[in-house]
Scaffold this motif. Structure first.
Motif, PDB file in Angstrom:
ATOM      1  N   GLN A  36       0.851  -1.191   0.000  1.00 60.02           N
ATOM      2  CA  GLN A  36       0.000   0.000   0.000  1.00 60.02           C
ATOM      3  C   GLN A  36       0.887   1.241   0.000  1.00 60.02           C
ATOM      4  O   GLN A  36       1.894   1.295   0.696  1.00 60.02           O
ATOM      5  CB  GLN A  36      -0.897   0.002   1.237  1.00 60.02           C
ATOM      6  N   GLY A  37       0.512   2.225  -0.807  1.00 53.96           N
ATOM      7  CA  GLY A  37       1.296   3.447  -0.930  1.00 53.96           C
ATOM      8  C   GLY A  37       2.333   3.393  -2.038  1.00 53.96           C
ATOM      9  O   GLY A  37       3.054   4.350  -2.268  1.00 53.96           O
ATOM     10  N   TRP A  38       2.385   2.269  -2.740  1.00 52.06           N
ATOM     11  CA  TRP A  38       3.319   2.065  -3.854  1.00 52.06           C
ATOM     12  C   TRP A  38       2.527   1.619  -5.072  1.00 52.06           C
ATOM     13  O   TRP A  38       1.450   1.047  -4.944  1.00 52.06           O
ATOM     14  CB  TRP A  38       4.361   1.007  -3.498  1.00 52.06           C
ATOM     15  N   ALA A  39       3.070   1.893  -6.262  1.00 48.94           N
ATOM     16  CA  ALA A  39       2.380   1.514  -7.496  1.00 48.94           C
ATOM     17  C   ALA A  39       3.388   1.096  -8.558  1.00 48.94           C
ATOM     18  O   ALA A  39       4.545   1.508  -8.537  1.00 48.94           O
ATOM     19  CB  ALA A  39       1.553   2.693  -8.015  1.00 48.94           C
ATOM     20  N   ARG A  40       2.889   0.289  -9.484  1.00 50.64           N
ATOM     21  CA  ARG A  40       3.693  -0.044 -10.667  1.00 50.64           C
ATOM     22  C   ARG A  40       3.777   1.194 -11.549  1.00 50.64           C
ATOM     23  O   ARG A  40       2.868   2.015 -11.569  1.00 50.64           O
ATOM     24  CB  ARG A  40       3.037  -1.166 -11.463  1.00 50.64           C
ATOM     25  N   TYR A  41       4.864   1.309 -12.281  1.00 55.21           N
ATOM     26  CA  TYR A  41       4.987   2.392 -13.254  1.00 55.21           C
ATOM     27  C   TYR A  41       4.000   2.143 -14.389  1.00 55.21           C
ATOM     28  O   TYR A  41       3.709   0.991 -14.720  1.00 55.21           O
ATOM     29  CB  TYR A  41       6.406   2.442 -13.831  1.00 55.21           C
ATOM     30  N   PRO A  42       3.491   3.213 -15.013  1.00 59.81           N
ATOM     31  CA  PRO A  42       2.613   3.022 -16.172  1.00 59.81           C
ATOM     32  C   PRO A  42       3.352   2.269 -17.289  1.00 59.81           C
ATOM     33  O   PRO A  42       4.563   2.442 -17.466  1.00 59.81           O
ATOM     34  CB  PRO A  42       2.280   4.445 -16.614  1.00 59.81           C
ATOM     35  N   GLU A  43       2.620   1.457 -18.016  1.00 59.71           N
ATOM     36  CA  GLU A  43       3.203   0.684 -19.111  1.00 59.71           C
ATOM     37  C   GLU A  43       3.929   1.603 -20.092  1.00 59.71           C
ATOM     38  O   GLU A  43       3.427   2.658 -20.465  1.00 59.71           O
ATOM     39  CB  GLU A  43       2.101  -0.082 -19.845  1.00 59.71           C
ATOM     40  N   GLY A  44       5.121   1.209 -20.468  1.00 61.07           N
ATOM     41  CA  GLY A  44       5.924   1.973 -21.410  1.00 61.07           C
ATOM     42  C   GLY A  44       6.693   3.117 -20.784  1.00 61.07           C
ATOM     43  O   GLY A  44       7.427   3.833 -21.472  1.00 61.07           O
ATOM     44  N   LYS A  45       6.546   3.321 -19.469  1.00 63.48           N
ATOM     45  CA  LYS A  45       7.224   4.423 -18.780  1.00 63.48           C
ATOM     46  C   LYS A  45       8.013   3.912 -17.576  1.00 63.48           C
ATOM     47  O   LYS A  45       8.155   4.585 -16.575  1.00 63.48           O
ATOM     48  CB  LYS A  45       6.196   5.470 -18.336  1.00 63.48           C
ATOM     49  N   VAL A  46       8.540   2.709 -17.723  1.00 61.35           N
ATOM     50  CA  VAL A  46       9.250   2.047 -16.632  1.00 61.35           C
ATOM     51  C   VAL A  46      10.746   2.303 -16.763  1.00 61.35           C
ATOM     52  O   VAL A  46      11.333   2.013 -17.800  1.00 61.35           O
ATOM     53  CB  VAL A  46       8.981   0.525 -16.652  1.00 61.35           C
ATOM     54  N   PRO A  47      11.375   2.842 -15.712  1.00 62.82           N
ATOM     55  CA  PRO A  47      12.836   2.994 -15.775  1.00 62.82           C
ATOM     56  C   PRO A  47      13.508   1.625 -15.732  1.00 62.82           C
ATOM     57  O   PRO A  47      13.103   0.754 -14.959  1.00 62.82           O
ATOM     58  CB  PRO A  47      13.162   3.813 -14.518  1.00 62.82           C
ATOM     59  N   GLU A  48      14.494   1.451 -16.583  1.00 60.98           N
ATOM     60  CA  GLU A  48      15.211   0.175 -16.615  1.00 60.98           C
ATOM     61  C   GLU A  48      16.641   0.312 -16.118  1.00 60.98           C
ATOM     62  O   GLU A  48      17.184  -0.613 -15.549  1.00 60.98           O
ATOM     63  CB  GLU A  48      15.181  -0.399 -18.027  1.00 60.98           C
ATOM     64  N   LYS A  49      17.239   1.474 -16.345  1.00 60.71           N
ATOM     65  CA  LYS A  49      18.617   1.739 -15.924  1.00 60.71           C
ATOM     66  C   LYS A  49      18.649   3.044 -15.129  1.00 60.71           C
ATOM     67  O   LYS A  49      17.893   3.967 -15.405  1.00 60.71           O
ATOM     68  CB  LYS A  49      19.548   1.888 -17.137  1.00 60.71           C
ATOM     69  N   VAL A  50      19.537   3.105 -14.158  1.00 56.21           N
ATOM     70  CA  VAL A  50      19.726   4.337 -13.398  1.00 56.21           C
ATOM     71  C   VAL A  50      20.185   5.420 -14.371  1.00 56.21           C
ATOM     72  O   VAL A  50      21.107   5.215 -15.155  1.00 56.21           O
ATOM     73  CB  VAL A  50      20.764   4.129 -12.271  1.00 56.21           C
ATOM     74  N   GLY A  51      19.488   6.554 -14.360  1.00 59.99           N
ATOM     75  CA  GLY A  51      19.839   7.676 -15.227  1.00 59.99           C
ATOM     76  C   GLY A  51      19.226   7.625 -16.610  1.00 59.99           C
ATOM     77  O   GLY A  51      19.476   8.515 -17.415  1.00 59.99           O
ATOM     78  N   ASP A  52      18.392   6.606 -16.914  1.00 55.42           N
ATOM     79  CA  ASP A  52      17.767   6.573 -18.241  1.00 55.42           C
ATOM     80  C   ASP A  52      16.626   7.602 -18.306  1.00 55.42           C
ATOM     81  O   ASP A  52      16.318   8.289 -17.327  1.00 55.42           O
ATOM     82  CB  ASP A  52      17.321   5.167 -18.641  1.00 55.42           C
ATOM     83  N   GLU A  53      16.018   7.721 -19.475  1.00 55.93           N
ATOM     84  CA  GLU A  53      14.974   8.722 -19.714  1.00 55.93           C
ATOM     85  C   GLU A  53      13.871   8.666 -18.656  1.00 55.93           C
ATOM     86  O   GLU A  53      13.461   9.694 -18.111  1.00 55.93           O
ATOM     87  CB  GLU A  53      14.375   8.497 -21.109  1.00 55.93           C
ATOM     88  N   TRP A  54      13.376   7.470 -18.361  1.00 56.72           N
ATOM     89  CA  TRP A  54      12.259   7.352 -17.419  1.00 56.72           C
ATOM     90  C   TRP A  54      12.703   7.524 -15.967  1.00 56.72           C
ATOM     91  O   TRP A  54      11.948   8.033 -15.131  1.00 56.72           O
ATOM     92  CB  TRP A  54      11.492   6.053 -17.634  1.00 56.72           C
ATOM     93  N   ASP A  55      13.915   7.136 -15.631  1.00 55.25           N
ATOM     94  CA  ASP A  55      14.439   7.370 -14.291  1.00 55.25           C
ATOM     95  C   ASP A  55      14.501   8.874 -14.017  1.00 55.25           C
ATOM     96  O   ASP A  55      14.091   9.335 -12.942  1.00 55.25           O
ATOM     97  CB  ASP A  55      15.820   6.732 -14.151  1.00 55.25           C
TER      98      ASP A  55
END
Length: 97
Positions: A57-76
């Motif tokens: 509770q209080g946490w959520a999955r990232y929206p599809e297609g907007k998930v950070p995969e690497k530290v410092g990437d676009e979504w991060d």
């Protein structure tokens, strides 16, 4: 003799990278194997949850297609200034969020 050759190869690679302006960059995954990233709702921050488990509770999955995969990437970088509200809508974090 093998160690000296290996050392020379590494030194040459570093010299080439330095002279050409290339950098040796190591990318760090957002989460370890067997985990996926989640973000805090209405707040800044993230965590990792084991695959097969739902976020707490209080946490959520990232929206599809907007998930950070690497530290410092676009979504991060994007999620450092945005989050989700309790309705799952993307909102901008307040200054210092």
């Amino acid at each position: 003799m093998g160690r000296a050759l290996a050392g020379a190869v590494v030194a040459a690679a570093v010299a080439v990278a330095t002279l050409t302006g290339c950098s040796l960059r190591i990318e760090e995954a957002s989460c370890g194997g067997g985990e996926y990233p989640v973000l805090a709702v209405n707040s800044g921050g993230g965590d990792c949850v084991p695959d097969g488990e739902e976020p707490a509770q209080g946490w959520a999955r990232y929206p599809e297609g907007k998930v950070p995969e690497k530290v410092g990437d676009e979504w991060d970088i994007y999620w450092s200034t945005h989050t989700l509200d309790e309705n799952g809508e993307i909102i901008e974090l307040p200054e210092g969020g």
